[in-house]
Design an enzyme around this catalytic site. Structure first.
Site, PDB file in Angstrom:
ATOM      1  N   ASP A  52       0.912  -1.421  -0.100  1.00  0.00           N
ATOM      2  CA  ASP A  52       0.038  -0.210   0.033  1.00  0.00           C
ATOM      3  C   ASP A  52       0.933   1.283  -0.029  1.00  0.00           C
ATOM      4  O   ASP A  52       1.905   1.271   0.684  1.00  0.00           O
ATOM      5  CB  ASP A  52      -1.075  -0.039   1.367  1.00  0.00           C
ATOM      6  CG  ASP A  52      -2.094   1.090   1.364  1.00  0.00           C
ATOM      7  OD1 ASP A  52      -1.737   2.040   0.878  1.00  0.00           O
ATOM      8  OD2 ASP A  52      -2.986   0.760   1.887  1.00  0.00           O
ATOM      9  N   LYS A 146      -6.116  14.936  -6.345  1.00  0.00           N
ATOM     10  CA  LYS A 146      -4.889  14.755  -7.410  1.00  0.00           C
ATOM     11  C   LYS A 146      -4.098  16.027  -7.638  1.00  0.00           C
ATOM     12  O   LYS A 146      -3.094  16.197  -7.754  1.00  0.00           O
ATOM     13  CB  LYS A 146      -5.693  14.548  -8.852  1.00  0.00           C
ATOM     14  CG  LYS A 146      -6.404  13.379  -8.925  1.00  0.00           C
ATOM     15  CD  LYS A 146      -5.556  11.891  -8.713  1.00  0.00           C
ATOM     16  CE  LYS A 146      -4.686  11.817 -10.024  1.00  0.00           C
ATOM     17  NZ  LYS A 146      -3.863  10.293  -9.967  1.00  0.00           N
TER      18      LYS A 146
END
Ligand code: NAD
Length: 244
Positions: A52, A146
């Site tokens: 992860d 983002k």
């Protein structure tokens, strides 16, 4: 596509995803050394590091074990996931973690997949380029995170010698897509095709996945390629000044 093999050792983070897989394949095709880091296992033709991106020790360990010198970071939850906390954790904190791991391990280059959506404020974007500012009010949590991740990546340029760049694709289509075609098909299957938004003049940018992948390879290549020298004629017109 170029057949140029480079000196770098690549790790594609999100390398088992739609775009990431195409990047892995193009690097393989030109003879580069590449591994994939992803939370999901899918392929076994390149070294795979499961993990992860929010776990720095996993990322660092994968970088060290693979000898990575260039990271291409494509990992993100799907834009359609309606979970702002997950977007923040993976996109912002995960990207921060990747940068920290890259600096700690002496990685030379980081290419980040951002999104054209980071500059979308709900109105038409026509003939714009990268100078358009990020809107003060983001469209949604996905694009907000983002944009924040992209800012972190660009701010990290030069940190510990790390060179960074961010790309902003719009819609991506092609083999391996699990988002766009699925969505279109669900609309078709649900019989929702008789609704129209706008007057049929709306435009949206789509890019073939192979071209988006190739742009990532070029971005990585260009990060440490010095710009070409100016032509002699321009030097003659503007002689160098040694006054300052
Ligand atoms: P994808 O879901 O197919 O690939 C993303 C990959 O990231 C998956 O394999 C997923 O398992 C992995 N991932 C997610 N969270 C992770 C985590 N915490 N740790 C490790 N791996 C994790 O998506 P895609 O369409 O290939 O998108 C790739 C990138 O391109 C994303 O950053 C996305 O924001 C960006 N992008 C996509 C589009 C598009 O139309 N698909 C458009 C613009 C930008």
């Amino acid at each position: 596509m170029t057949s140029r093999k480079t000196q770098d050792v690549y790790m594609v983070i999100g390398g088992n995803g739609f775009l990431g897989r195409h990047i892995v394949q193009q690097l393989q095709e030109r003879g580069d050394i590449v591994s994939a880091f992803d939370i999901v296992a899918r392929y076994d033709d390149v070294p795979f590091y499961p993990g992860d991106i929010t776990d720095q020790s996993s990322v660092e360990s994968a970088i060290r074990r693979s000898g990575t010198t260039c990271i291409i970071h494509t990992a993100s939850p799907h834009a359609s996931l309606n979970k702002p906390d997950v977007f923040h954790k993976v996109n912002v904190e995960g990207t921060r973690t990747i940068i920290a791991a890259a600096v700690a391990t002496g990685v030379r280059k980081l290419v980040f997949t951002s999104s054209a959506g980071v500059v979308f404020n709900g109105t038409d974007n026509i003939d714009i380029d990268e100078r358009v500012p990020i809107p003060e009010v983001p469209m949604d949590a996905y694009n907000d995170t983002k944009a924040k991740a992209e800012a972190l990546v660009l701010e990290a340029n030069g940190k510990g010698g790390l060179l960074t760049v961010a790309l902003r694709p719009a819609g991506i289509f092609g083999p391996g897509d699990r988002q766009a075609m699925t969505g279109f098909y669900q609309v078709y299957e649900g019989g929702k095709t008789h609704f129209q938004v706008g007057d049929n003049t709306n435009m949206f940018d789509w890019t073939y996945v192979g071209n988006v992948a190739y742009a990532h390879l070029l971005a990585a290549d260009k990060l440490d390629t010095p710009p070409p020298a100016p032509p002699i004629s321009s030097l003659e017109k503007e002689p160098l000044s040694f006054d300052d």
